[in-house]
Design a protein around this motif. Structure first.
Motif, short mmCIF file in Angstrom:
data_model
loop_
_atom_site.label_atom_id
_atom_site.label_comp_id
_atom_site.label_asym_id
_atom_site.label_seq_id
_atom_site.Cartn_x
_atom_site.Cartn_y
_atom_site.Cartn_z
N ARG A 1 62.12 -101.30 37.16
CA ARG A 1 61.58 -100.71 35.93
C ARG A 1 60.09 -100.38 36.08
O ARG A 1 59.26 -100.72 35.22
CB ARG A 1 61.82 -101.62 34.73
N LEU A 2 59.76 -99.67 37.15
CA LEU A 2 58.39 -99.19 37.33
C LEU A 2 58.26 -97.82 36.68
O LEU A 2 59.26 -97.10 36.54
CB LEU A 2 58.06 -99.08 38.82
N LEU A 3 57.06 -97.45 36.29
CA LEU A 3 56.82 -96.11 35.75
C LEU A 3 56.60 -95.15 36.92
O LEU A 3 55.65 -95.31 37.70
CB LEU A 3 55.61 -96.12 34.80
N HIS B 1 55.73 -92.10 37.33
CA HIS B 1 54.61 -91.16 37.45
C HIS B 1 53.28 -91.87 37.69
O HIS B 1 52.25 -91.21 37.83
CB HIS B 1 54.53 -90.29 36.19
N LEU B 2 53.29 -93.21 37.70
CA LEU B 2 52.04 -93.95 37.93
C LEU B 2 52.00 -94.50 39.35
O LEU B 2 53.05 -94.80 39.95
CB LEU B 2 51.93 -95.12 36.95
N ASP C 1 48.27 -98.47 39.23
CA ASP C 1 48.34 -98.30 37.77
C ASP C 1 49.53 -99.06 37.17
O ASP C 1 49.45 -99.57 36.04
CB ASP C 1 48.42 -96.82 37.41
N LEU D 1 48.92 -101.99 34.40
CA LEU D 1 49.37 -101.66 33.05
C LEU D 1 49.35 -102.86 32.08
O LEU D 1 48.79 -102.73 30.97
CB LEU D 1 50.77 -101.03 33.13
N PRO D 2 49.91 -104.03 32.44
CA PRO D 2 49.88 -105.14 31.46
C PRO D 2 48.46 -105.54 31.09
O PRO D 2 48.21 -105.92 29.94
CB PRO D 2 50.59 -106.28 32.21
N ARG E 1 45.80 -103.53 31.06
CA ARG E 1 45.22 -102.49 30.19
C ARG E 1 45.79 -102.61 28.78
O ARG E 1 45.07 -102.41 27.80
CB ARG E 1 45.50 -101.11 30.78
N ILE E 2 47.09 -102.91 28.70
CA ILE E 2 47.69 -103.09 27.37
C ILE E 2 47.01 -104.25 26.66
O ILE E 2 46.76 -104.21 25.44
CB ILE E 2 49.21 -103.33 27.50
N ALA E 3 46.66 -105.30 27.42
CA ALA E 3 46.00 -106.47 26.82
C ALA E 3 44.52 -106.22 26.58
O ALA E 3 43.83 -107.08 26.02
CB ALA E 3 46.19 -107.68 27.73
N GLY E 4 44.01 -105.04 27.03
CA GLY E 4 42.62 -104.69 26.75
C GLY E 4 41.60 -105.37 27.65
O GLY E 4 40.45 -105.55 27.25
N GLU F 1 37.96 -103.00 32.67
CA GLU F 1 38.45 -102.24 33.84
C GLU F 1 37.93 -102.83 35.16
O GLU F 1 38.63 -102.83 36.17
CB GLU F 1 38.03 -100.78 33.68
N ARG G 1 53.30 -106.82 39.14
CA ARG G 1 53.10 -106.50 37.72
C ARG G 1 53.48 -107.70 36.84
O ARG G 1 52.85 -107.94 35.80
CB ARG G 1 53.94 -105.28 37.33
#
Lengths: 225, 309
Positions: free
Chosen positions: A95-97, A99-100, A104, A108-109, A111-114, A117, A156
């Motif tokens: 279950r990878l994205l 296009h990333l 990335d 992702l997790p 970045r979702i958690a803010g 960077e 991930r």
């Protein structure tokens, strides 16, 4: 940490008022914080469904479920995302994205958690180096082999240092040395306090790393210990 | 951990793949068409509003009196025909005010037919007196008889009824423009909702993955809304820009009736060719399209996400 009390699960309705049969029935068990469990059983026994409930992709249709100390019946829907961020999942189909890039996908997790960077860059680069993908940071999943994609999926899942780590056939696409390395990672995380549950058909792996197991058959928990 | 800060996300990070799912051609094109129609409807709104106001004012001066040879001697007394008529009107019950139109005002009235040179015509012009009544209407028969006796040849016209009808017609046309604006907004909303739903279907798996990793409804809806807002704003801007030459062309067609120059020569002429309210509408249209894009995407995505636990 994880507690099931007489939990049942059914998916939707078949037609009209007729309800679909339960895929899981009367599941009752409790796992303390920092536990390690194999999740065993033949195909169709309900292992994936049990894991889905644990990572809150589906909710029980009856009984009581408690995850990471939160009683799910009483937890408002808007509080569930914060709970999900403490759960790492390794899926059988990755279950990878698509296009990333690998970087990335793993970032992702965070970045979702803010997370900042700068911290993300350091953590993700380090972890991808650890799983042997330092030279493939910019590669997209279609450019990676099955084993490499599996390692991205694992990275991930563990990048957020989850309190609960769930894995569904995580060694399915790995060779023996890689599978062994993965088990060492799981054991290390478990030693650091993460609760780990691994669903597998790989008897050799289980034999090499003996431990307590939840065993399912026809949607029922037939053994725990 | 501190509250997530959107500014920390790398610019252009498109985790849901919305650059493909909400493509940058069809949606802006459709929104541009809607914005163009909205600009035309706004022009209709302001145009008919001006007409309605003009006719409404006209309906208030319910009677018009034309006096040929106004400076000639009246039948009785030493005053001229115009003064005699004004005295008679002022003394009549039911008349609120009497106003003899100046040469400039007459020129203004005749300009739609004779152009800007109407004031300088060498033909003899009658005096025109605008009569405002205290009530909505009156029987002009007795007044007309008195006027004919005092100022033979004077023509008294009661055009209030027609002006009121024209005014009502203009108001109804303005209402049509308003409805057209609402309809355009509704169609734009539907277009954006359909595009968003198509995007949701196309990116269902990515949304489920991101949702499973702990993304909130706000996070996911925010990604869609940002994309839809950008595309709708671009479409709105294109539509509003394309509407400007079309509206200026229309304005030049009606210029002889409004007194404007048919061919604007300076920037000021261009600005003066359209009412300020219409310019304001053209500025508002891209923002309005963006707002519709934002709200529609937010609503559509949040409703869709409720099916996930």
């Amino acid at each position: 940490m994880v507690r099931f009390e007489s939990v049942g699960l059914r998916y939707g309705r078949v037609s009209g008022a007729e309800t679909a049969p339960e895929v899981l029935r009367d599941i009752t068990f409790a796992l303390p914080e920092g536990a390690f469990r194999w999740l065993l059983g033949p195909s169709g026994a309900g292992k994936s469904s049990l894991l889905k409930m644990m990572y809150l992709a589906v909710l029980p249709t009856r009984g009581h479920l408690s995850i990471l100390g939160a009683d799910i019946d009483r937890t408002p829907r808007k509080a569930l995302p914060r709970l999900r961020r403490r759960i790492g999942v390794v899926f059988q189909d990755f279950r990878l994205l698509q296009h990333l890039s690998a970087f990335d996908n793993v970032a992702l997790p965070l970045r979702i958690a803010g997370r900042p960077e700068g911290q993300i860059r350091a953590d993700v680069t380090e972890l991808l180096r650890w799983v042997g993908l330092a030279r493939k940071l910019g590669a997209r999943p279609p450019e990676l082999s099955g084993g490499e994609q599996q390692r991205v999926a694992i990275a991930r899942a563990v990048i957020v240092r989850p309190s609960l780590l769930l894995a569904d056939e995580p060694t399915g696409n790995l060779d023996e040395p890689q599978a062994e390395r993965l088990m060492q990672l799981f054991q290390e995380l478990n030693r650091l306090g993460t609760t780990v549950i691994v669903a597998t058909h790989n008897d050799t792996l289980v034999a090499r790393h003996p431990g307590a197991a939840l065993r399912l058959d026809h949607g029922r928990l037939v053994a725990h210990g | 951990m501190k509250v997530p800060s959107a500014s920390l996300r790398p610019a252009g990070f498109d985790e849901l793949g919305l650059r493909q799912a909400l493509a940058d051609r069809m949606l802006p094109l459709l929104v541009a068409a809607m914005a163009f129609l909205a600009a035309l409807a706004a022009a209709g709104w302001f145009g008919t509003a001006a007409l309605a106001r003009h006719w409404q004012d006209g309906a208030g001066s319910a009677l018009t009196l034309q006096i040929p040879n106004p400076t000639g001697p009246a039948e009785r007394g030493s005053r001229n025909r115009l003064d005699s008529a004004l005295t008679l009107l002022s003394a009549t019950a039911g008349i609120a005010s009497v106003h003899s139109l100046s040469d400039e005002e007459l020129g203004e009235l005749l300009r739609p037919w004779l152009g800007t040179s109407a004031e300088h015509l060498s033909v003899p012009m009658p005096a025109v007196v605008a009569v405002h009544l205290t009530s909505g209407s009156m029987d002009i028969g007795p007044l007309n008889a008195q006027l004919q006796a005092a100022v033979p040849g004077a023509v008294l016209e009661d055009h209030g009824v027609w002006l009121r009808r024209l005014s009502a017609l203009a108001w109804s046309l303005q209402a049509c423009s308003g409805l057209a604006l609402l309809l355009v907004a509704a169609v734009a909303t539907a277009v954006i909702a359909v595009a968003t739903r198509a995007g949701l279907s196309a990116r269902r798996e990515a949304i489920e993955i991101v949702h499973g990793l702990g993304a909130t409804d706000s996070y996911i809806a925010g990604r869609f809304a940002a994309r839809a807002t950008t595309l709708a704003a671009i479409g709105g801007l294109i539509g509003a820009l394309l509407a400007v030459p079309a509206l200026l062309t229309l304005a030049s067609v009606v210029a002889p009736f409004s007194g404007a120059k048919a061919l604007p020569e300076t920037v000021f002429d261009v600005l003066a060719a359209l009412p300020p309210g219409l310019w304001m509408s053209l500025l508002i249209i891209p923002g309005g399209a963006a707002l519709i894009g934002f709200l529609t995407a937010q609503g559509t995505v949040r409703r869709w996400l409720r099916q996930l636990p």
